[in-house]
Design an enzyme around this catalytic site. Structure first.
Site, short mmCIF file in Angstrom:
data_model
loop_
_atom_site.label_atom_id
_atom_site.label_comp_id
_atom_site.label_asym_id
_atom_site.label_seq_id
_atom_site.Cartn_x
_atom_site.Cartn_y
_atom_site.Cartn_z
N ASP A 172 -22.06 4.51 -24.06
CA ASP A 172 -21.82 3.11 -23.89
C ASP A 172 -21.98 2.50 -25.31
OD1 ASP A 172 -21.41 0.46 -23.26
OD2 ASP A 172 -23.19 0.31 -21.98
C1 BGC Z 1 -21.08 -2.56 -21.84
C2 BGC Z 1 -20.03 -1.47 -21.21
C3 BGC Z 1 -18.61 -1.86 -21.39
C4 BGC Z 1 -18.63 -1.44 -22.93
C5 BGC Z 1 -17.14 -1.35 -23.22
C6 BGC Z 1 -20.53 -2.30 -23.49
O1 BGC Z 1 -21.14 -3.14 -24.27
O2 BGC Z 1 -22.30 -2.17 -21.76
O3 BGC Z 1 -20.36 -2.14 -19.61
O4 BGC Z 1 -17.82 -0.90 -20.62
O5 BGC Z 1 -19.23 -2.52 -23.68
O6 BGC Z 1 -16.60 -2.90 -23.27
#
Ligand code: BGC
Length: 700
Positions: free
Chosen positions: A244
């Site tokens: 993530d």
């Molecule tokens: C979030 C994710 C997301 C990713 C890409 C992260 O900050 O926790 O849920 O998919 O960003 O945008």
């Protein structure tokens, strides 16, 4: 492939919020140093960048364009918590399929959804992105979304590969503060947090995202137990795990890795295949391999997983999107119709005193008041995809669009969602006085839930409650339309407001949908996917809690409760009213006794005993007691949303077999133990019917 080319496949980089790729991406794609992007979208832009990878790089491996298509791409559906409130798995699957078709037409073939984190803490802003507090409802929603996004094969046109996230227990963040530490027992992981992920795997989900949180002392992006033992070995998952965002880099801040090199080694060894945004795999991969700290076989395995998904997506054969198809696909009339239906079916009627709703069509004037009545941005919710606020129908616009002959609409904003000023109150009160009915749209702005949007209060923010009270004082009949991304402690409203509709953030067509419900074209049939507490101090408050040795008892001080607030919720899990009435009766079993491996059918009769057609969500719960471990006071084991005409009666059936009746014993082995099972049914978790089943050992 050279080691650099292999590591390139493991790198995902971020485009701009507007969907553009960055100049650097072109260069990296040309050199085979980029496997995937996020946020880059649109048929033209994805095709431009894709051409570089496919036509100019040595190995011609296509890029995989990812994006957070969480509740819609251009046509924005209700937020996931709202969709869960529909308890309508077919609807949720269809919405995901529409989102997939729109995204794929724009060149996006990987969505970072479904977000399947169970959330028992409404302070955590990301509760809006999931399906609430229950593992069965969460699992059903996970399955429906994976099926919708991927179809029977994500290589088919109009399909995208899905991503179950955030693996795992991210929703258990201490204090509800985003990104915070989690400490969760193996039992709670397996019984509460894992089931929606397992359902996603069973539905064939292609990818997983490792989370931000520390879990029991090992951050989830470097946790071999969850990433490898459970996901790969037990569940046989063969897709990609992507970190993530900078969660690999963050292993340093967690205090696990000494530096970036060690962070890369820990994440790779634990089972993260692709690194989002930070670049430690690429920076340190060559040294880690040459020093023998990462075996080449581990890199090869990660690359194989990435390439396998690209092959399965058909990217090698069809790498490009088409602008003509994109134009033809986005915002199609049937997508908008689906969004309208979804928003209406997600509405939960919390209160309707003396049947003030639905509104009469012969009303002469209404006042539409409140900071959310005309707030297009908030209706797009926490992940608005490529949605545009100019394309959103606000509540005010939806009411005006009905063009009811002779109906005058007076609008006043009243106050800001989260401001201190009461300057707009007089105008709001004047508008209320001119009208024969008032619709008050209050709640939270979309920015108050979602990522990095935790709150320590669940009360209506700003001056909104005072605004409602000022309107209340006029004596006009009114309905409160709530828009929000989490349970709110709306005690005053629950006692005093004549009617309350929970509409969440309903997406592109929300205004039409809420108007449909207010005027009774749609009879609300949603149910809460999460408990509404009376006070933030009760949190965590969820229906499937353990009993305690001293269950709360009125008048007995030494029982488990608070001095200053009841122990009960304001609105329980599974709760929601209708403009009609339903009577549930005759809960019965196909057999009173079963062996541990056996199966019984529970049946319950449901009748529409009111005067309008409507929907009921019939819910089946069980309780086990006097077995080898303690069990929750209630556990949802089945549900079905049905539509009944006035007077119509139907029998709803639920299968109860080992999967529903079993649990993990003390040794964490899944068992079906002999003994009594209480079977309960109702139209919320406060069930009204019960019967008993006996599980008898095979030899008796
Ligand atoms: C979030 C994710 C997301 C990713 C890409 C992260 O900050 O926790 O849920 O998919 O960003 O945008």
């Amino acid at each position: 492939m050279t080691l650099e080319e292999k590591l390139g496949q493991l790198q995902q980089l971020d485009g701009t919020a507007e969907g553009e790729y960055r100049p650097e991406h072109v260069e990296l794609a040309r050199r085979g140093r980029l496997g995937s992007t996020l946020n880059v979208r649109g048929a033209r832009r994805t095709t431009e960048l894709q051409r570089v990878a496919v036509e100019e790089s040595r190995l011609r491996i296509p890029l995989l364009f990812a994006f957070d298509v969480i509740h819609g791409y251009r046509t924005v559906f209700p937020v996931p918590l709202a969709e869960a409130a529909s308890w309508d798995v077919r609807l949720v699957e269809r919405n995901a399929a529409i989102a997939a078709a729109e995204a794929a037409s724009a060149g996006v073939r990987w969505t970072f959804a479904p977000m399947v984190d169970i959330a028992r803490d409404p302070r955590w802003g990301r509760i809006v992105e999931g399906s609430g507090e229950d593992p069965l409802l969460g699992a059903e929603m996970a399955r429906a979304r994976v099926r919708g996004f991927q179809g029977p094969d994500y290589g088919l046109p109009g399909k995208v590969v899905a991503c179950a996230k955030h693996w795992v227990a991210y929703g258990a963040a201490e204090g509800g503060r985003d990104y915070n530490t989690t400490d969760v027992s193996e039992r709670t992981l397996r019984e509460i947090y894992f089931p929606p992920f397992k359902a996603a795997v069973d539905a064939g989900v292609g990818t997983f995202m490792s989370a931000f949180n520390d879990l029991n002392g090992l951050p989830t992006s470097a946790n071999p137990h969850t990433l490898t033992d459970v996901l790969r070995q037990e569940w046989k998952f063969d897709g990609i795990v992507v970190s993530d965002y900078t969660s690999v880099q963050e292993l340093v801040a967690h205090g696990l890795a000494a530096d970036g090199r060690e962070a890369a080694a820990l994440a790779l060894r634990a089972g993260v295949d692709m690194e989002m945004v930070s670049r430690l795999f690429n920076e340190h991969g060559p040294a880690l391999v040459s020093q023998g700290r990462i075996p080449m076989a581990a890199i090869d395995e990660a690359v194989r997983r990435v390439l396998r998904i690209k092959f399965r997506l058909g990217l090698f054969d069809n790498p490009y999107a088409s602008e003509a198809e994109e134009n033809e696909t986005l915002l199609r009339a049937e997508h908008l119709a689906a969004a309208r239906q979804a928003a209406a079916r997600s509405v939960v009627l919390l209160k309707n005193q003396a049947g003030v709703l639905p509104l009469s069509r012969s009303l002469k004037s209404i006042a539409v008041i409140g900071p959310l009545a005309d707030d297009a941005q908030s209706l797009l919710g926490s992940w608005s995809g490529d949605g545009r606020k100019e394309e959103v129908v606000t509540l005010l616009a939806g009411l005006r669009a009905r063009n009811i002959a002779g109906l005058r609409i007076h609008y006043a904003k009243g106050c800001e969602v989260d401001g201190e000023s009461r300057a707009g109150f007089d105008e709001a009160v004047r508008a209320a006085k001119k009208a024969s009915f008032v619709i008050l749209a209050v709640g939270e702005s979309a920015a108050m839930s979602g990522e990095a949007a935790s709150r320590s209060s669940l009360d209506l923010p700003g001056r909104q409650l005072e605004l409602v009270q000022a309107v209340h004082a006029t004596g006009k009949p009114y309905a409160v339309v709530l828009m929000n991304g989490r349970p709110l402690s709306i005690n005053w409203l629950a006692t005093n407001a004549p009617a309350i509709l929970e509409t969440w953030f309903g997406g592109t067509q929300a205004g039409h949908a809420i108007a449909d419900v207010l005027f009774g074209d749609v009879n609300p049939g949603g149910k809460l996917p999460v408990t509404f507490p009376r006070s933030v101090g009760q949190v965590p408050l969820y229906y499937n809690h353990k009993p305690t040795g001293r269950p709360p008892e009125a008048g007995n001080k030494y029982t488990s409760k608070y001095l200053d607030v009841p122990w009960t919720p304001l609105y329980p899990f599974g709760y929601g009213l209708s403009y009609t009435e339903f009577t549930l009766s005759n809960l019965r079993l196909s057999a009173a006794r079963v062996p541990p491996g056996g199966q019984v059918t529970a049946r319950v009769d449901v009748q529409n005993t009111g005067r309008l057609p409507g929907d009921e969500v019939v819910q089946l719960y069980i309780r086990r007691a006097a077995v080898s471990v303690t069990r929750p006071v209630k556990e949802l084991r089945g549900f079905e949303r049905i539509t009944l005409q006035p007077g119509e009666m139907r029998t709803v059936e639920f299968a109860l077999g080992p999967e529903q009746l079993g649990f993990y014993d003390h040794a964490m082995k899944f068992v079906v133990e002999p003994g009594v099972v209480d079977i309960m049914a109702g139209s919320s978790s406060e069930t009204t019917l019960s019967t008993r089943l006996e599980i008898v050992p095979d030899n008796q």
